[in-house]
Design a protein around this motif. Structure first.
Motif, PDB file in Angstrom:
ATOM      1  N   TYR A  30      40.279  67.804  70.121  1.00 21.62           N
ATOM      2  CA  TYR A  30      41.064  66.568  69.972  1.00 21.62           C
ATOM      3  C   TYR A  30      40.292  65.452  69.292  1.00 21.62           C
ATOM      4  O   TYR A  30      40.890  64.530  68.738  1.00 21.62           O
ATOM      5  CB  TYR A  30      41.638  66.106  71.311  1.00 21.62           C
ATOM      6  N   THR A  31      38.947  65.517  69.303  1.00 29.84           N
ATOM      7  CA  THR A  31      38.184  64.476  68.599  1.00 29.84           C
ATOM      8  C   THR A  31      38.241  64.643  67.081  1.00 29.84           C
ATOM      9  O   THR A  31      37.753  63.776  66.350  1.00 29.84           O
ATOM     10  CB  THR A  31      36.717  64.486  69.059  1.00 29.84           C
ATOM     11  N   LEU A  32      38.860  65.724  66.613  1.00 32.68           N
ATOM     12  CA  LEU A  32      39.110  65.851  65.176  1.00 32.68           C
ATOM     13  C   LEU A  32      40.195  64.867  64.728  1.00 32.68           C
ATOM     14  O   LEU A  32      40.288  64.546  63.531  1.00 32.68           O
ATOM     15  CB  LEU A  32      39.541  67.280  64.836  1.00 32.68           C
ATOM     16  N   PHE A  33      41.015  64.416  65.675  1.00 31.38           N
ATOM     17  CA  PHE A  33      42.149  63.562  65.330  1.00 31.38           C
ATOM     18  C   PHE A  33      42.055  62.170  65.958  1.00 31.38           C
ATOM     19  O   PHE A  33      42.455  61.182  65.338  1.00 31.38           O
ATOM     20  CB  PHE A  33      43.449  64.235  65.782  1.00 31.38           C
ATOM     21  N   ILE A  34      41.580  62.096  67.192  1.00 25.36           N
ATOM     22  CA  ILE A  34      41.490  60.818  67.886  1.00 25.36           C
ATOM     23  C   ILE A  34      40.163  60.739  68.628  1.00 25.36           C
ATOM     24  O   ILE A  34      39.510  61.762  68.855  1.00 25.36           O
ATOM     25  CB  ILE A  34      42.651  60.629  68.896  1.00 25.36           C
ATOM     26  N   THR A  35      39.793  59.538  69.022  1.00 23.83           N
ATOM     27  CA  THR A  35      38.568  59.354  69.795  1.00 23.83           C
ATOM     28  C   THR A  35      38.860  59.563  71.281  1.00 23.83           C
ATOM     29  O   THR A  35      40.024  59.619  71.710  1.00 23.83           O
ATOM     30  CB  THR A  35      37.994  57.949  69.575  1.00 23.83           C
ATOM     31  N   VAL A  36      37.801  59.663  72.057  1.00 17.45           N
ATOM     32  CA  VAL A  36      37.952  59.812  73.504  1.00 17.45           C
ATOM     33  C   VAL A  36      38.657  58.600  74.098  1.00 17.45           C
ATOM     34  O   VAL A  36      39.538  58.727  74.965  1.00 17.45           O
ATOM     35  CB  VAL A  36      36.573  60.006  74.163  1.00 17.45           C
ATOM     36  N   GLU A  37      38.304  57.416  73.632  1.00 12.21           N
ATOM     37  CA  GLU A  37      38.921  56.189  74.133  1.00 12.21           C
ATOM     38  C   GLU A  37      40.412  56.149  73.830  1.00 12.21           C
ATOM     39  O   GLU A  37      41.232  55.733  74.663  1.00 12.21           O
ATOM     40  CB  GLU A  37      38.229  54.959  73.532  1.00 12.21           C
ATOM     41  N   GLN A  38      40.795  56.578  72.613  1.00 13.13           N
ATOM     42  CA  GLN A  38      42.209  56.595  72.250  1.00 13.13           C
ATOM     43  C   GLN A  38      42.982  57.617  73.088  1.00 13.13           C
ATOM     44  O   GLN A  38      44.120  57.363  73.494  1.00 13.13           O
ATOM     45  CB  GLN A  38      42.347  56.910  70.758  1.00 13.13           C
ATOM     46  N   LYS A  39      42.371  58.735  73.334  1.00 17.17           N
ATOM     47  CA  LYS A  39      43.021  59.758  74.151  1.00 17.17           C
ATOM     48  C   LYS A  39      43.274  59.236  75.564  1.00 17.17           C
ATOM     49  O   LYS A  39      44.348  59.471  76.141  1.00 17.17           O
ATOM     50  CB  LYS A  39      42.160  61.020  74.213  1.00 17.17           C
ATOM     51  N   GLN A  40      42.302  58.529  76.116  1.00 19.47           N
ATOM     52  CA  GLN A  40      42.494  57.993  77.456  1.00 19.47           C
ATOM     53  C   GLN A  40      43.600  56.952  77.476  1.00 19.47           C
ATOM     54  O   GLN A  40      44.410  56.914  78.412  1.00 19.47           O
ATOM     55  CB  GLN A  40      41.195  57.374  77.974  1.00 19.47           C
ATOM     56  N   LEU A  41      43.665  56.106  76.459  1.00 16.65           N
ATOM     57  CA  LEU A  41      44.711  55.083  76.411  1.00 16.65           C
ATOM     58  C   LEU A  41      46.090  55.728  76.299  1.00 16.65           C
ATOM     59  O   LEU A  41      47.044  55.296  76.959  1.00 16.65           O
ATOM     60  CB  LEU A  41      44.472  54.143  75.228  1.00 16.65           C
ATOM     61  N   ILE A  42      46.189  56.776  75.475  1.00 13.77           N
ATOM     62  CA  ILE A  42      47.464  57.499  75.355  1.00 13.77           C
ATOM     63  C   ILE A  42      47.851  58.109  76.695  1.00 13.77           C
ATOM     64  O   ILE A  42      49.022  58.057  77.114  1.00 13.77           O
ATOM     65  CB  ILE A  42      47.361  58.595  74.275  1.00 13.77           C
ATOM     66  N   ALA A  43      46.873  58.691  77.392  1.00 11.25           N
ATOM     67  CA  ALA A  43      47.148  59.309  78.689  1.00 11.25           C
ATOM     68  C   ALA A  43      47.616  58.280  79.707  1.00 11.25           C
ATOM     69  O   ALA A  43      48.527  58.544  80.507  1.00 11.25           O
ATOM     70  CB  ALA A  43      45.898  60.026  79.191  1.00 11.25           C
ATOM     71  N   ILE A  44      47.007  57.098  79.682  1.00 13.45           N
ATOM     72  CA  ILE A  44      47.390  56.047  80.634  1.00 13.45           C
ATOM     73  C   ILE A  44      48.813  55.572  80.368  1.00 13.45           C
ATOM     74  O   ILE A  44      49.632  55.455  81.294  1.00 13.45           O
ATOM     75  CB  ILE A  44      46.400  54.875  80.553  1.00 13.45           C
ATOM     76  N   VAL A  45      49.130  55.298  79.107  1.00 11.23           N
ATOM     77  CA  VAL A  45      50.467  54.785  78.767  1.00 11.23           C
ATOM     78  C   VAL A  45      51.539  55.849  79.013  1.00 11.23           C
ATOM     79  O   VAL A  45      52.550  55.598  79.696  1.00 11.23           O
ATOM     80  CB  VAL A  45      50.506  54.310  77.305  1.00 11.23           C
ATOM     81  N   ALA A  46      51.327  57.041  78.451  1.00 11.43           N
ATOM     82  CA  ALA A  46      52.320  58.105  78.609  1.00 11.43           C
ATOM     83  C   ALA A  46      52.448  58.530  80.069  1.00 11.43           C
ATOM     84  O   ALA A  46      53.560  58.738  80.579  1.00 11.43           O
ATOM     85  CB  ALA A  46      51.938  59.310  77.740  1.00 11.43           C
ATOM     86  N   GLY A  47      51.309  58.654  80.757  1.00 11.95           N
ATOM     87  CA  GLY A  47      51.353  59.029  82.163  1.00 11.95           C
ATOM     88  C   GLY A  47      52.013  57.970  83.023  1.00 11.95           C
ATOM     89  O   GLY A  47      52.723  58.290  83.980  1.00 11.95           O
ATOM     90  N   GLY A  48      51.791  56.704  82.689  1.00 13.80           N
ATOM     91  CA  GLY A  48      52.415  55.630  83.449  1.00 13.80           C
ATOM     92  C   GLY A  48      53.934  55.633  83.304  1.00 13.80           C
ATOM     93  O   GLY A  48      54.665  55.452  84.291  1.00 13.80           O
ATOM     94  N   ILE A  49      54.414  55.862  82.074  1.00 12.64           N
ATOM     95  CA  ILE A  49      55.866  55.905  81.842  1.00 12.64           C
ATOM     96  C   ILE A  49      56.491  57.102  82.544  1.00 12.64           C
ATOM     97  O   ILE A  49      57.482  56.976  83.276  1.00 12.64           O
ATOM     98  CB  ILE A  49      56.164  55.941  80.332  1.00 12.64           C
ATOM     99  N   ALA A  50      55.917  58.295  82.326  1.00 14.79           N
ATOM    100  CA  ALA A  50      56.453  59.507  82.951  1.00 14.79           C
ATOM    101  C   ALA A  50      56.337  59.433  84.467  1.00 14.79           C
ATOM    102  O   ALA A  50      57.242  59.851  85.194  1.00 14.79           O
ATOM    103  CB  ALA A  50      55.714  60.737  82.419  1.00 14.79           C
TER     104      ALA A  50
END
Length: 243
Positions: free
Chosen positions: A78-98
């Motif tokens: 996944y670091t080929l496309f996004i950084t670790v920090e971006q992945k965590q932010l996506i997980a927080i937002v998407a996980g919070g909504i779901a």
């Protein structure tokens, strides 16, 4: 003593739960197929059922596959496309909504299961226990979001992913690795593994029978007629499928 507890909970216990999950499901399917069902209560009371069931299933499926992808995808992919920090932010937002959708739906289902006399009468202890455990697990998951925001570097996410990938690849990490995590993470992990443990003994087994093959099935309808038909030499029967 603390090291031993973490070793038991996060190294031995996961394999115990996964073994019970797999072999328990196989044994139940082989010996108790008549109990292999979801036991829907929709006919007893439709109110709250549609909203509760839809919100719960949409949310829980997103959370399940999101957790699986987030924890089990190797970092170098996944670091080929996004950084670790971006992945965590996506997980927080998407996980919070779901998680919020799932929380609303599950709360509706648990409420009708507990407070509707007809549904309560037909519910088993395990039915109520499973909903209650899932509700607590969901609350713990939502409770981890503020802790994740305070670790914007993704260090906690990497620790959890390292632990999960070690379990799956049969190369478990030392349980002491998780000692630095906040208590909501630890309880969330233990309760999540416990859900796998009780899976074969509850209505959750219906997950194995999800009719996903219906999505690609070609629809048809049988049409019966009382009209006099031509002689059988025409090669047609009285029951013909219509597209």
């Amino acid at each position: 003593m603390r090291d031993m507890i973490f070793q038991v909970l996060f190294v031995w216990y996961p394999y115990f739960c996964l073994t019970a999950f797999l072999f328990g499901s196989l044994i139940r399917f082989d010996r108790e197929q008549y109990s292999w069902k979801a036991s829907s209560s929709q006919f007893l009371r439709k109110r709250q059922m549609r909203w509760g069931s839809n919100l719960f299933h949409v949310g829980i499926l997103f959370l399940f596959f999101g957790h699986a992808a987030g924890l089990l995808t190797p970092k170098f992919i996944y670091t080929l496309f996004i950084t670790v920090e971006q992945k965590q932010l996506i997980a927080i937002v998407a996980g919070g909504i779901a998680g919020s959708l799932c929380f609303v739906g599950l709360s509706l289902l648990l409420h009708r299961r507990l407070f509707d006399p007809r549904i309560r009468q037909t519910s088993t202890t395990m039915d109520i226990a499973v909903l209650a455990i899932l509700w607590v697990q969901l609350c713990l998951g939502l409770l981890t979001l503020p802790f994740s925001l305070s670790h914007s570097d993704g260090s906690v996410m990497l620790t959890l992913a390292h632990w999960a990938q070690g379990i799956v690849t049969l190369q478990p990490v030392d349980g002491a690795t998780l000692q630095g995590l906040a208590w909501p993470y630890l309880l969330h992990l233990v309760l999540g593994m416990t859900i796998f443990l009780i899976f074969p003994f509850s209505r959750l087994v219906h997950v194995w029978s999800a009719p996903v093959w219906y999505l690609g099935r070609r629809g048809f309808q049988l049409v019966r007629t009382r009209r006099a038909l031509a002689p059988r030499s025409a090669g047609r029967s009285s029951t013909q499928p219509a597209e």
